[in-house]
Design a protein around this motif. Structure first.
Motif, PDB file in Angstrom:
ATOM      1  N   GLY A   1      -1.533 -16.380   9.972  1.00 47.12           N
ATOM      2  CA  GLY A   1      -0.267 -16.982  10.366  1.00 47.12           C
ATOM      3  C   GLY A   1       0.588 -17.504   9.238  1.00 47.12           C
ATOM      4  N   VAL A   2       0.509 -16.870   8.053  1.00 48.67           N
ATOM      5  CA  VAL A   2       1.344 -17.258   6.917  1.00 48.67           C
ATOM      6  C   VAL A   2       1.910 -15.984   6.292  1.00 48.67           C
ATOM      7  CG1 VAL A   2       1.473 -18.404   4.680  1.00 48.67           C
ATOM      8  CG2 VAL A   2      -0.037 -19.318   6.456  1.00 48.67           C
ATOM      9  N   ALA A   3       3.210 -15.975   6.017  1.00 47.73           N
ATOM     10  CA  ALA A   3       3.859 -14.800   5.430  1.00 47.73           C
ATOM     11  C   ALA A   3       4.144 -15.034   3.951  1.00 47.73           C
ATOM     12  CB  ALA A   3       5.158 -14.483   6.163  1.00 47.73           C
ATOM     13  N   ALA A   4       3.777 -14.058   3.139  1.00 48.41           N
ATOM     14  CA  ALA A   4       4.058 -14.048   1.708  1.00 48.41           C
ATOM     15  C   ALA A   4       4.572 -12.661   1.337  1.00 48.41           C
ATOM     16  CB  ALA A   4       2.803 -14.392   0.911  1.00 48.41           C
ATOM     17  N   ILE A   5       4.959 -12.494   0.078  1.00 47.99           N
ATOM     18  CA  ILE A   5       5.463 -11.199  -0.386  1.00 47.99           C
ATOM     19  C   ILE A   5       4.462 -10.564  -1.348  1.00 47.99           C
ATOM     20  CG2 ILE A   5       7.257 -10.041  -1.750  1.00 47.99           C
ATOM     21  CD1 ILE A   5       8.306 -10.832   0.918  1.00 47.99           C
ATOM     22  N   PRO A   6       4.073  -9.312  -1.123  1.00 49.77           N
ATOM     23  CA  PRO A   6       3.209  -8.612  -2.084  1.00 49.77           C
ATOM     24  C   PRO A   6       3.999  -8.243  -3.337  1.00 49.77           C
ATOM     25  CG  PRO A   6       3.841  -7.139  -0.295  1.00 49.77           C
ATOM     26  CD  PRO A   6       4.399  -8.478   0.052  1.00 49.77           C
ATOM     27  N   VAL A   7       3.498  -8.631  -4.480  1.00 46.52           N
ATOM     28  CA  VAL A   7       4.253  -8.481  -5.730  1.00 46.52           C
ATOM     29  C   VAL A   7       4.398  -7.021  -6.142  1.00 46.52           C
ATOM     30  CG1 VAL A   7       4.301  -9.118  -8.185  1.00 46.52           C
ATOM     31  CG2 VAL A   7       3.673 -10.812  -6.466  1.00 46.52           C
ATOM     32  N   SER A   8       3.515  -6.149  -5.670  1.00 48.41           N
ATOM     33  CA  SER A   8       3.637  -4.732  -6.038  1.00 48.41           C
ATOM     34  C   SER A   8       4.978  -4.149  -5.618  1.00 48.41           C
ATOM     35  CB  SER A   8       2.507  -3.908  -5.413  1.00 48.41           C
ATOM     36  OG  SER A   8       2.627  -3.855  -3.996  1.00 48.41           O
ATOM     37  N   ARG A   9       5.589  -4.727  -4.598  1.00 46.02           N
ATOM     38  CA  ARG A   9       6.876  -4.216  -4.133  1.00 46.02           C
ATOM     39  C   ARG A   9       8.015  -4.527  -5.106  1.00 46.02           C
ATOM     40  NH1 ARG A   9       7.483  -2.276   1.037  1.00 46.02           N
ATOM     41  NH2 ARG A   9       5.480  -1.463   1.770  1.00 46.02           N
ATOM     42  N   PHE A  10       7.756  -5.338  -6.108  1.00 48.31           N
ATOM     43  CA  PHE A  10       8.750  -5.582  -7.159  1.00 48.31           C
ATOM     44  C   PHE A  10       8.589  -4.602  -8.312  1.00 48.31           C
ATOM     45  CE2 PHE A  10       8.466  -9.641  -4.969  1.00 48.31           C
ATOM     46  CZ  PHE A  10       9.761 -10.130  -4.978  1.00 48.31           C
ATOM     47  N   HIS A  11       7.576  -3.722  -8.241  1.00 47.35           N
ATOM     48  CA  HIS A  11       7.321  -2.709  -9.266  1.00 47.35           C
ATOM     49  C   HIS A  11       7.749  -1.345  -8.738  1.00 47.35           C
ATOM     50  CE1 HIS A  11       4.701  -4.874 -12.213  1.00 47.35           C
ATOM     51  NE2 HIS A  11       4.385  -5.618 -11.172  1.00 47.35           N
ATOM     52  N   THR A  12       8.503  -0.617  -9.516  1.00 45.33           N
ATOM     53  CA  THR A  12       8.917   0.712  -9.063  1.00 45.33           C
ATOM     54  C   THR A  12       7.734   1.664  -8.954  1.00 45.33           C
ATOM     55  OG1 THR A  12      10.537   2.470  -9.426  1.00 45.33           O
ATOM     56  CG2 THR A  12       9.382   1.645 -11.365  1.00 45.33           C
ATOM     57  N   ASP A  13       6.676   1.426  -9.743  1.00 43.89           N
ATOM     58  CA  ASP A  13       5.511   2.313  -9.693  1.00 43.89           C
ATOM     59  C   ASP A  13       4.396   1.740  -8.824  1.00 43.89           C
ATOM     60  OD1 ASP A  13       4.516   0.266 -11.238  1.00 43.89           O
ATOM     61  OD2 ASP A  13       4.003   1.512 -12.975  1.00 43.89           O
ATOM     62  N   GLY A  14       4.665   0.626  -8.141  1.00 46.67           N
ATOM     63  CA  GLY A  14       3.678   0.058  -7.230  1.00 46.67           C
ATOM     64  C   GLY A  14       2.523  -0.647  -7.906  1.00 46.67           C
ATOM     65  N   THR A  15       2.653  -1.010  -9.174  1.00 48.52           N
ATOM     66  CA  THR A  15       1.577  -1.721  -9.867  1.00 48.52           C
ATOM     67  C   THR A  15       1.072  -2.888  -9.022  1.00 48.52           C
ATOM     68  OG1 THR A  15       2.407  -1.157 -12.071  1.00 48.52           O
ATOM     69  CG2 THR A  15       1.008  -3.108 -11.900  1.00 48.52           C
ATOM     70  N   ASP A  16      -0.243  -2.927  -8.827  1.00 48.57           N
ATOM     71  CA  ASP A  16      -0.826  -3.914  -7.920  1.00 48.57           C
ATOM     72  C   ASP A  16      -1.879  -4.731  -8.660  1.00 48.57           C
ATOM     73  OD1 ASP A  16      -1.953  -5.381  -5.884  1.00 48.57           O
ATOM     74  OD2 ASP A  16      -2.323  -3.676  -4.560  1.00 48.57           O
ATOM     75  N   GLN A  17      -1.536  -5.976  -8.979  1.00 47.35           N
ATOM     76  CA  GLN A  17      -2.474  -6.890  -9.623  1.00 47.35           C
ATOM     77  C   GLN A  17      -3.135  -7.820  -8.597  1.00 47.35           C
ATOM     78  OE1 GLN A  17       0.649  -7.862 -13.010  1.00 47.35           O
ATOM     79  NE2 GLN A  17      -1.370  -8.511 -13.689  1.00 47.35           N
ATOM     80  N   ARG A  18      -2.921  -7.513  -7.318  1.00 46.67           N
ATOM     81  CA  ARG A  18      -3.431  -8.339  -6.215  1.00 46.67           C
ATOM     82  C   ARG A  18      -2.887  -9.765  -6.315  1.00 46.67           C
ATOM     83  NH1 ARG A  18      -7.403  -4.565  -7.216  1.00 46.67           N
ATOM     84  NH2 ARG A  18      -7.861  -3.264  -5.393  1.00 46.67           N
ATOM     85  N   HIS A  19      -1.557  -9.823  -6.438  1.00 41.76           N
ATOM     86  CA  HIS A  19      -0.838 -11.087  -6.452  1.00 41.76           C
ATOM     87  C   HIS A  19       0.130 -11.118  -5.275  1.00 41.76           C
ATOM     88  CE1 HIS A  19      -1.376 -11.350 -11.126  1.00 41.76           C
ATOM     89  NE2 HIS A  19      -2.490 -11.653 -10.465  1.00 41.76           N
ATOM     90  N   ILE A  20       0.277 -12.282  -4.669  1.00 33.85           N
ATOM     91  CA  ILE A  20       1.276 -12.476  -3.622  1.00 33.85           C
ATOM     92  C   ILE A  20       2.168 -13.652  -4.005  1.00 33.85           C
ATOM     93  CG2 ILE A  20      -0.017 -11.449  -1.711  1.00 33.85           C
ATOM     94  CD1 ILE A  20      -0.982 -14.250  -0.949  1.00 33.85           C
ATOM     95  N   ARG A  21       3.388 -13.635  -3.466  1.00 35.48           N
ATOM     96  CA  ARG A  21       4.385 -14.656  -3.816  1.00 35.48           C
ATOM     97  C   ARG A  21       4.697 -15.530  -2.613  1.00 35.48           C
ATOM     98  NH1 ARG A  21      10.734 -13.547  -4.368  1.00 35.48           N
ATOM     99  NH2 ARG A  21      10.464 -13.996  -2.155  1.00 35.48           N
TER     100      ARG A  21
END
Length: 378
Positions: A338-358
């Motif tokens: 029940g909590v919404a955050a933003i996946p940081v990979s969506r700020f990368h054009t290549d989808g780099t995913d460091q498993r961080h949320i904002r």
């Protein structure tokens, strides 16, 4: 009917997606960057009075003359920079419109614009619509600029480099050495300009914000974008402003006049009065307390917090909890916790995913506490 698309790869933004998902599941929305607390009562009172004044018609395309004067005074107070209100300032319909307008005015077909990933998703679209080429350069894992990579990406075809400090989404701020490196880059490329996104300029914590306005070597080669919406938590007003040397601003104004012509008259008139009474310096302490309170609340959860030096966003790492993608984890966070955050990979054009949320902590403490209680269950 077949309609050709200029932006075939663009869909619904992650911000809209996560807000819709939050609404669907009754989640606490810490995804989108907008405050949920009341605006300054003094500003409310000013607006209430302005509604009954003769301020409801078109303003000059560059902005309300009084507001332009007050912005010039603000720049002098904040940065010791003198600007000509008539030729070097422009009031915009939010920072995003300013960015779009500047890129449309300055980038020609085939020219390149360097973007530092992860970055705000509104940078790329106007480049594509102008016929330009976005050149994405990934920041270091700690979200600091990778200067060797940036230098390799800049060429004679590069028209602009877009910088953002304090940085969304990471909350990091540029150091003195970063600005020295930027100045050296401009020395090597005489035709390169800087578009500096400084919408969180008054929300820097451990150290004061460093701006292109401070740097004598950058002022004549830079255009900056600021946001009253971010600074005064009035995001729905969509009022910002740009600063640029006269030759650059003249080109930006050509596009601006045919895009929006002029910005909301009541809002401009109210802000012109409000700038006489508000202390922008107090914003730093206000949001720092928000950051510290939220960090203390999350200390009881299993998330690992990353450094937050500015903005009103807090990054958290979950890689030690799950090997899911950040998109899947963020969606599960909404559905199951029940909590919404933003996946940081969506700020990368290549989808780099460091498993961080904002998370956005520009919320009242009741909201933040309720979210933290839910996140304790992770």
């Amino acid at each position: 009917m077949i309609v050709g698309s200029k932006l075939p790869h663009i869909g619904t933004s992650i911000f809209t997606q996560m807000t819709q998902l939050a609404n669907q599941h009754g989640a606490i929305n810490l995804s989108q960057g907008f405050p949920n607390f009341a605006i300054d009562q003094r500003l409310s009172d000013i607006v209430a009075k302005k509604v009954y004044e003769n301020v409801h018609q078109y303003q000059p395309a560059s902005g309300n003359p009084m507001l332009l004067q007050k912005i010039a005074a603000l720049l002098q107070t904040s940065y010791r920079r003198d600007v000509n209100p008539g030729t070097e300032l422009l009031v915009t319909a939010g920072a995003t419109q300013g960015i779009f307008t500047a890129i449309q005015a300055l980038v020609s077909h085939g020219e390149e614009v360097v973007l530092l990933d992860p970055c705000y998703d509104s940078y790329e679209t106007p480049i594509l619509l102008a016929g330009g080429k976005p050149v994405h350069v990934r920041m270091r894992p700690d979200y600091s600029p990778d200067w060797p990579a940036i230098n390799n990406a800049v060429s004679s075809a590069t028209r602009l480099i877009v910088i953002n400090t304090p940085h969304n989404p990471s909350g990091r701020v540029w150091t003195e050495s970063d600005f020295v490196a930027l100045e050296q880059l401009l020395d090597q490329h005489p035709n390169l300009l800087v578009l500096s996104d400084e919408v969180y300029e008054y929300i820097a914590f451990e150290q004061p914000h460093v701006s292109v306005h401070h740097r004598a070597k950058l002022r004549d080669r830079s255009l900056s974008v600021s946001s009253f919406g971010k600074s005064f938590h009035i995001t729905g007003w969509k009022v910002g402003y740009m600063v640029a040397p006269e030759p650059i601003m003249a080109e930006i104004k050509k596009v601006h006049q045919f895009l929006v012509f002029s910005v909301n008259s009541v809002a401009q008139s109210a802000l012109a009065v409000y700038l006489d009474v508000v202390d922008v310096g107090a914003l730093r302490a206000f949001y720092r307390q928000k950051r510290d309170d939220f960090a203390a609340m999350l200390s009881a959860t299993n998330l690992k917090l990353l450094p937050c030096e500015g903005t009103y966003f807090q990054l958290a790492s979950f890689g030690h909890l799950s090997q899911e993608s950040d998109v899947d984890f963020a969606q599960r966070l909404v559905v199951e916790y029940g909590v919404a955050a933003i996946p940081v990979s969506r700020f990368h054009t290549d989808g780099t995913d460091q498993r961080h949320i904002r998370f956005c902590f520009a919320k009242d403490n009741e909201t933040l506490m309720a979210a933290a209680e839910r996140l304790k269950k992770l």
